[in-house]
Design a protein around this motif. Structure first.
Motif, short mmCIF file in Angstrom:
data_model
loop_
_atom_site.label_atom_id
_atom_site.label_comp_id
_atom_site.label_asym_id
_atom_site.label_seq_id
_atom_site.Cartn_x
_atom_site.Cartn_y
_atom_site.Cartn_z
N GLU A 261 -23.83 -48.29 -13.46
CA GLU A 261 -23.39 -47.29 -12.48
C GLU A 261 -22.44 -46.29 -13.13
OE1 GLU A 261 -21.67 -49.53 -9.27
OE2 GLU A 261 -23.61 -50.27 -8.58
N LEU A 262 -21.54 -46.82 -13.94
CA LEU A 262 -20.59 -45.91 -14.62
C LEU A 262 -21.33 -45.02 -15.62
CD1 LEU A 262 -17.53 -48.28 -15.20
CD2 LEU A 262 -17.72 -46.39 -13.57
N ASP B 254 -24.41 -44.09 -15.34
CA ASP B 254 -25.12 -43.09 -14.53
C ASP B 254 -24.14 -42.02 -14.04
OD1 ASP B 254 -27.45 -44.52 -14.88
OD2 ASP B 254 -27.42 -45.47 -12.89
N GLU B 255 -22.94 -42.44 -13.65
CA GLU B 255 -21.96 -41.47 -13.18
C GLU B 255 -21.52 -40.55 -14.32
OE1 GLU B 255 -17.52 -41.49 -11.16
OE2 GLU B 255 -18.76 -43.30 -11.03
N ASN C 157 -21.97 -36.63 -14.50
CA ASN C 157 -20.83 -35.75 -14.71
C ASN C 157 -20.96 -34.94 -15.98
OD1 ASN C 157 -19.57 -36.52 -12.35
ND2 ASN C 157 -18.41 -38.16 -13.32
#
Length: 137
Positions: free
Chosen positions: A119-120, A122-123, A127
């Motif tokens: 998830e990080l 992907d984030e 970003n």
């Protein structure tokens, strides 16, 4: 067969002197005493044999009791070893169960951490477009 000679012998004693009869009775008495002595000797030997046999049986009984005692001690030792082994096996099973639970917990944590990492990631990837935009400006 034996009755006829005794009867003839009885008739014979009727015709002899009292001294001869006395001698014959003494002879018979000595024969009976000899027979009695022989029987006493035979009984003494039999009694000695029985005493020896009894001693042998007592010795054998003592040996059997000793063997029984050792066998009972052997069985008790084996039973104690079996109980210790069962206790150790139960403890090992409990440790295995605990370790399996710890493995499951750690695998769940690993899966959660991987999801969080993904998830990080992907984030961060999401970003990155903002970073690229800010660098252009």
């Amino acid at each position: 067969m034996d009755i006829a000679p005794k009867h003839a012998q009885q008739l014979f004693f009727d015709n002899v002197s009292p001294a001869t009869r006395l001698l014959e009775k003494r002879r018979q008495m000595y024969e009976v005493q000899d027979a009695l002595e022989n029987q006493k000797i035979r009984f003494g030997k039999e009694e000695e044999n029985f005493r020896k046999r009894e001693e042998q049986l007592q010795d054998k009984d003592l040996q059997l009791q000793h063997q029984l005692f050792r066998f009972n001690r052997f069985l008790q030792d084996n039973e104690a070893k079996r109980r210790r082994a069962e206790t150790r096996a139960d403890e090992e099973l409990a440790q295995i169960k605990q370790k399996d639970e710890e493995i499951l917990d750690l695998e769940r944590q690993l899966a959660a951490n991987r999801r969080q990492c993904q998830e990080l990631a992907d984030e961060v990837a999401g970003n990155m477009k903002y970073e690229a935009f800010l660098e252009k400006v």
